[in-house]
Design a protein around this motif. Sequence first.
Motif, PDB file in Angstrom:
ATOM      1  N   VAL A  19      -2.867 119.499  34.789  1.00 30.31           N
ATOM      2  CA  VAL A  19      -2.442 120.428  33.822  1.00 30.31           C
ATOM      3  C   VAL A  19      -3.511 121.107  32.963  1.00 30.31           C
ATOM      4  CG1 VAL A  19      -1.056 120.572  31.805  1.00 30.31           C
ATOM      5  CG2 VAL A  19      -0.238 119.535  33.641  1.00 30.31           C
ATOM      6  N   VAL A  24      -2.299 123.610  38.227  1.00 32.82           N
ATOM      7  CA  VAL A  24      -0.802 123.616  38.459  1.00 32.82           C
ATOM      8  C   VAL A  24      -0.335 125.014  38.379  1.00 32.82           C
ATOM      9  CG1 VAL A  24      -0.474 121.260  37.577  1.00 32.82           C
ATOM     10  CG2 VAL A  24      -0.354 123.280  36.084  1.00 32.82           C
ATOM     11  N   ASP A  25      -1.429 126.067  38.361  1.00 31.84           N
ATOM     12  CA  ASP A  25      -0.931 127.405  38.186  1.00 31.84           C
ATOM     13  C   ASP A  25      -1.434 128.044  39.478  1.00 31.84           C
ATOM     14  OD1 ASP A  25      -0.661 129.962  37.739  1.00 31.84           O
ATOM     15  OD2 ASP A  25      -2.145 130.115  36.275  1.00 31.84           O
ATOM     16  N   ILE A 102      -0.312 126.593  45.944  1.00 29.86           N
ATOM     17  CA  ILE A 102      -0.015 125.029  45.448  1.00 29.86           C
ATOM     18  C   ILE A 102      -0.263 124.063  46.614  1.00 29.86           C
ATOM     19  CG2 ILE A 102       2.327 125.166  45.561  1.00 29.86           C
ATOM     20  CD1 ILE A 102       1.484 124.317  42.166  1.00 29.86           C
ATOM     21  N   PRO A 106      -0.252 118.836  42.637  1.00 30.27           N
ATOM     22  CA  PRO A 106       0.192 120.042  41.579  1.00 30.27           C
ATOM     23  C   PRO A 106       1.648 120.324  41.779  1.00 30.27           C
ATOM     24  CG  PRO A 106      -2.069 120.755  42.245  1.00 30.27           C
ATOM     25  CD  PRO A 106      -1.424 119.774  43.328  1.00 30.27           C
ATOM     26  N   ASN A 110       4.490 120.018  39.017  1.00 28.35           N
ATOM     27  CA  ASN A 110       5.108 121.267  38.735  1.00 28.35           C
ATOM     28  C   ASN A 110       6.664 120.958  38.615  1.00 28.35           C
ATOM     29  OD1 ASN A 110       3.287 123.114  37.720  1.00 28.35           O
ATOM     30  ND2 ASN A 110       2.787 123.884  39.546  1.00 28.35           N
ATOM     31  N   GLY A 113       9.041 121.512  35.663  1.00 30.43           N
ATOM     32  CA  GLY A 113       9.229 122.583  35.059  1.00 30.43           C
ATOM     33  C   GLY A 113      10.511 123.259  35.520  1.00 30.43           C
ATOM     34  N   GLN A 115      11.102 125.024  38.477  1.00 38.50           N
ATOM     35  CA  GLN A 115      11.216 126.136  38.943  1.00 38.50           C
ATOM     36  C   GLN A 115      11.507 126.078  40.290  1.00 38.50           C
ATOM     37  OE1 GLN A 115       7.173 127.199  38.628  1.00 38.50           O
ATOM     38  NE2 GLN A 115       7.196 128.027  36.508  1.00 38.50           N
ATOM     39  N   ILE A 118       8.999 126.012  43.058  1.00 34.80           N
ATOM     40  CA  ILE A 118       8.337 124.856  43.317  1.00 34.80           C
ATOM     41  C   ILE A 118       9.231 123.587  43.872  1.00 34.80           C
ATOM     42  CG2 ILE A 118       7.159 122.929  41.878  1.00 34.80           C
ATOM     43  CD1 ILE A 118       5.346 125.280  42.180  1.00 34.80           C
TER      44      ILE A 118
END
Length: 137
Positions: A19, A24-25, A102, A106, A110, A113, A115, A118
Amino acid sequence: MKYIISAAISGLILGLGLVISGMVDPAKVIGFLDIFGQWDPTLAFVMAGGLSVYLPVYHLVIKPKGQTLFNQECQIPTNTKLDKKLIFGAILFGIGWGISGICPGPAIVNVSGGQIGILGFVLSMLIGMILTSRFSK
């Protein structure tokens, strides 16, 4: 119990490091893979930082003893040949990493989050792991 606590602490440190470093992006990772465009070398520095901590501990402490820090035998793979399974797996991993930006560590970080992309990645990864373990036997 100490192994579970050690694993949990190690996982938390890894997740925190991912992070803080921005790994993780997916855009950051894709930027690293885009060597002919707007290349972002950040991931290389993160890898070098991790290796600079791990390698001395491994070579000076773990390898000479042949045991972990908890005095358990190290289970280091002995297979050194490049076979079709390894090459095919590496290609699949690279394609997935390049498309999604990714990789497994990660992705798990993630998940919190929520998403959809992910969650889909992690679900696909788990299905792939299950299928691989069933068909490789």
